[in-house]
Write an enzyme that holds these catalytic residues in place. Structure first.
Site, PDB file in Angstrom:
ATOM      1  N   ASP A 149      -6.410   6.330   4.221  1.00 25.28           N
ATOM      2  CA  ASP A 149      -5.349   6.683   4.825  1.00 25.28           C
ATOM      3  C   ASP A 149      -5.361   8.175   5.361  1.00 25.28           C
ATOM      4  O   ASP A 149      -6.453   8.798   5.146  1.00 25.28           O
ATOM      5  CB  ASP A 149      -4.202   6.899   3.824  1.00 25.28           C
ATOM      6  CG  ASP A 149      -2.788   7.070   4.562  1.00 25.28           C
ATOM      7  OD1 ASP A 149      -2.595   6.669   5.817  1.00 25.28           O
ATOM      8  OD2 ASP A 149      -2.054   7.986   4.092  1.00 25.28           O
ATOM      9  N   ASP A 152      -2.654  10.581   7.030  1.00 24.10           N
ATOM     10  CA  ASP A 152      -1.525  11.560   6.971  1.00 24.10           C
ATOM     11  C   ASP A 152      -1.617  12.014   5.540  1.00 24.10           C
ATOM     12  O   ASP A 152      -0.949  11.062   4.642  1.00 24.10           O
ATOM     13  CB  ASP A 152      -0.391  11.260   7.726  1.00 24.10           C
ATOM     14  CG  ASP A 152      -0.400  11.129   8.994  1.00 24.10           C
ATOM     15  OD1 ASP A 152      -1.212  11.881   9.848  1.00 24.10           O
ATOM     16  OD2 ASP A 152       0.033  10.028   9.535  1.00 24.10           O
ATOM     17  N   ASP A 169      -2.025   8.487  -0.221  1.00 17.48           N
ATOM     18  CA  ASP A 169      -1.056   9.429  -0.747  1.00 17.48           C
ATOM     19  C   ASP A 169       0.301   8.859  -1.176  1.00 17.48           C
ATOM     20  O   ASP A 169       1.063   9.262  -1.374  1.00 17.48           O
ATOM     21  CB  ASP A 169      -0.665  10.819   0.031  1.00 17.48           C
ATOM     22  CG  ASP A 169       0.053  10.405   1.340  1.00 17.48           C
ATOM     23  OD1 ASP A 169       1.306  10.836   1.506  1.00 17.48           O
ATOM     24  OD2 ASP A 169      -0.421   9.666   2.189  1.00 17.48           O
TER      25      ASP A 169
END
Length: 228
Positions: free
Chosen positions: A8, A10, A187
């Site tokens: 991922d 961001d 996250d």
């Protein structure tokens, strides 16, 4: 046999949200109505964190301003955005994480719900050749044509990340079973579907919901942005 490493973007590889920051950057440039767009941008970001984002409405809101300007102008603004916002935020530990997988010969890919216009140059900084991101429609389908302001294809969001990843693997003549180990670093609790799909899920700088989920599932937790 090479392994598969998915990342991922961001708050995983970069300690910020590139989509939200691009929205703030457009406000700074004066190319969107400051008060209305800022409120809308913040609302969508809150919906994402809460896991209730309307991804299509969000993409339309973020992409509509792009249709008003030439690709050359947009590139100039994005170059400025990279220089002022993104590059200063990148930490060596994140670059090293990706480098280790590349050096090991792993097949690497960034899989993000942020659109490809914003994230393409960021993935380049990390040296990741393959980017799966929300796709942006162009006027005649040509990659260098002006944007229409609309999304196209399956959004790489939640279960859509699995769909898009499997489509990419199929284009290479591969499936999950072709890899002895598959890693996904994220996250966000929105990425639990894809985290559950790989052999090695790594909750990276996880939000509170994902941290709790990972602890209960016995997943590895990596706090990449913590001081060493």
């Amino acid at each position: 046999m090479a392994n598969l490493a998915l990342f991922d973007l961001d708050h995983t590889l970069i300690p910020t949200d590139s989509d939200h920051e691009w929205g703030r950057f457009m406000v700074k440039l004066g190319i969107v109505d400051a008060e209305r767009f800022a409120q809308q941008n913040d609302r969508f970001y809150a919906d994402y964190k809460a896991g209730v984002l309307d991804i299509h409405a969000y993409l339309v809101a973020m992409l509509t301003p792009l249709a008003k300007y030439s690709r050359a102008q947009l590139k100039a603004w994005h170059d400025q955005y990279m220089h002022e916002v993104i590059r200063p935020a990148i930490v060596p530990a994140a670059l090293e994480l990706v480098r280790r997988h590349k050096d090991a010969g792993d097949l690497c890919c960034v899989v993000t719900a942020t659109n490809e216009f914003i994230t393409g140059p960021i993935a380049d900084v990390f040296g990741v050749d393959k980017l799966i991101a929300c796709e942006v429609e162009t006027v005649d389908g040509h990659p260098d044509s002006p944007y229409t302001g609309r999304p196209t294809g399956t959004p790489s969001y939640r279960e859509g990340k699995i769909v898009r990843t499997e489509q990419w693997l199929a284009s290479l003549g591969k499936t999950w079973s072709d890899f002895e180990r598959s890693y996904f670093y994220s996250d966000s609790h929105n990425d639990i579907p894809l985290l559950e799909k790989v052999t090695d899920p790594i909750a990276t700088n996880p939000d509170a919901t994902l941290r709790d989920y990972a602890q209960k599932a016995g997943w590895r937790i990596l706090d990449l942005f913590q001081p060493s």
